[in-house]
Design an enzyme around this catalytic site. Structure first.
Site, mmCIF file in Angstrom:
data_model
loop_
_atom_site.group_PDB
_atom_site.id
_atom_site.type_symbol
_atom_site.label_atom_id
_atom_site.label_comp_id
_atom_site.label_asym_id
_atom_site.label_seq_id
_atom_site.Cartn_x
_atom_site.Cartn_y
_atom_site.Cartn_z
ATOM 1 N N TYR A 101 0.841 -1.206 0.000
ATOM 2 C CA TYR A 101 0.000 0.000 0.000
ATOM 3 C C TYR A 101 0.872 1.250 0.000
ATOM 4 O O TYR A 101 0.650 2.182 -0.786
ATOM 5 C CB TYR A 101 -0.917 0.003 1.217
ATOM 6 C CG TYR A 101 -1.805 1.226 1.290
ATOM 7 C CD1 TYR A 101 -2.897 1.355 0.440
ATOM 8 C CD2 TYR A 101 -1.546 2.253 2.191
ATOM 9 C CE1 TYR A 101 -3.707 2.488 0.475
ATOM 10 C CE2 TYR A 101 -2.335 3.376 2.248
ATOM 11 C CZ TYR A 101 -3.422 3.488 1.390
ATOM 12 O OH TYR A 101 -4.215 4.616 1.433
ATOM 13 N N LYS B 222 1.006 4.079 -2.969
ATOM 14 C CA LYS B 222 0.653 5.491 -2.769
ATOM 15 C C LYS B 222 1.818 6.406 -3.160
ATOM 16 O O LYS B 222 1.601 7.487 -3.724
ATOM 17 C CB LYS B 222 0.249 5.743 -1.314
ATOM 18 C CG LYS B 222 -1.053 5.074 -0.920
ATOM 19 C CD LYS B 222 -2.230 5.505 -1.789
ATOM 20 C CE LYS B 222 -2.683 6.911 -1.521
ATOM 21 N NZ LYS B 222 -3.893 7.278 -2.303
#
Length: 231
Positions: A154, A158
């Site tokens: 994640y 990002k």
């Protein structure tokens, strides 16, 4: 603002942003993968007197995103898209408990395809329809810029999404910025302690309509900038 597109608008920050934009007079085009959730979003916005169009679309599929952008460009009274909030995202596993060495290849690939490539597709397919004064916003957080244990794919995705947006900001004429609302409790983060999405949604309206475009373009605006500008 006439028309705004919000991807991943069926829950969390996306849903709150869509509701806030509609409440303030924008026609909101909301996409997500779940038809039932989209129907609930539309019902809530309709009930509050807002104007909304829903499109079932998966940002991993550029043809879905192309259709979303074309639909949005025709949805408002003036034509074109005035704001894009590239919000759609996924998190595979428990927030804070997904060490990078344990992430399956399939989860890593899907995080990149949704959270980074999805931003690329969303911005790329929207560009032909952006009005001259349009802005593009990417919700993100410091996890993209400061490595923290347990956020694995994640965090990588990002950081990649922010890089995608900065490159578009550098190479296009439209202000495109990263909006960091701090820690927000959403389904994506397993409702970890944080601000309610409804409390930070007005920050996105400010970034879309009032923030200095030069200060926004290719940069990160956060709670401090928002509060300094509005209080």
């Amino acid at each position: 603002m006439d028309t705004a597109v919000v991807t991943g608008g069926s829950r969390g920050i996306g849903r709150a942003v869509a509701a806030t934009f509609a409440e303030r007079g924008a026609h909101v085009v909301v996409c997500a993968r779940d038809d039932a959730e989209l129907e609930r979003v539309a019902a809530d916005i309709d009930a509050s007197g807002g104007s909304v169009t829903t499109v079932r679309a998966d940002v991993r599929d550029e043809f879905d995103v192309e259709r979303l952008a074309e639909t949005a460009a025709r949805a408002g009274d003036a034509g074109g898209i005035d704001c894009v909030v590239a919000n759609a995202g996924v998190y595979h596993g428990a927030p804070g408990g997904t060490a990078i060495e344990d992430v399956p290849y399939s989860a890593f690939d899907d995080a990149l395809r949704t959270n980074a490539r999805g931003v690329f597709a969303t911005v790329r397919e929207s560009i032909p329809h952006l009005t001259p004064e349009a802005r593009v916003l990417l919700p993100s957080g410091r996890i993209a810029r400061e490595a923290m244990e347990g956020y694995g794919a994640y965090a990588v995705s990002k950081a990649s999404a922010e890089a995608v947006l900065r490159q578009f900001a550098t190479e296009t004429a439209w202000p495109m910025g990263i909006v960091d609302p701090g820690q927000v409790g959403t389904e994506l983060t397993d409702y970890a302690k944080g601000r309610d999405p409804e409390d930070v949604a007005p920050m996105f309206w400010w970034a879309a309509t009032e923030a200095d475009p030069d200060a926004l373009d290719g940069e990160v605006v956060g709670l401090r900038e928002w509060k300094q500008a509005t209080q």
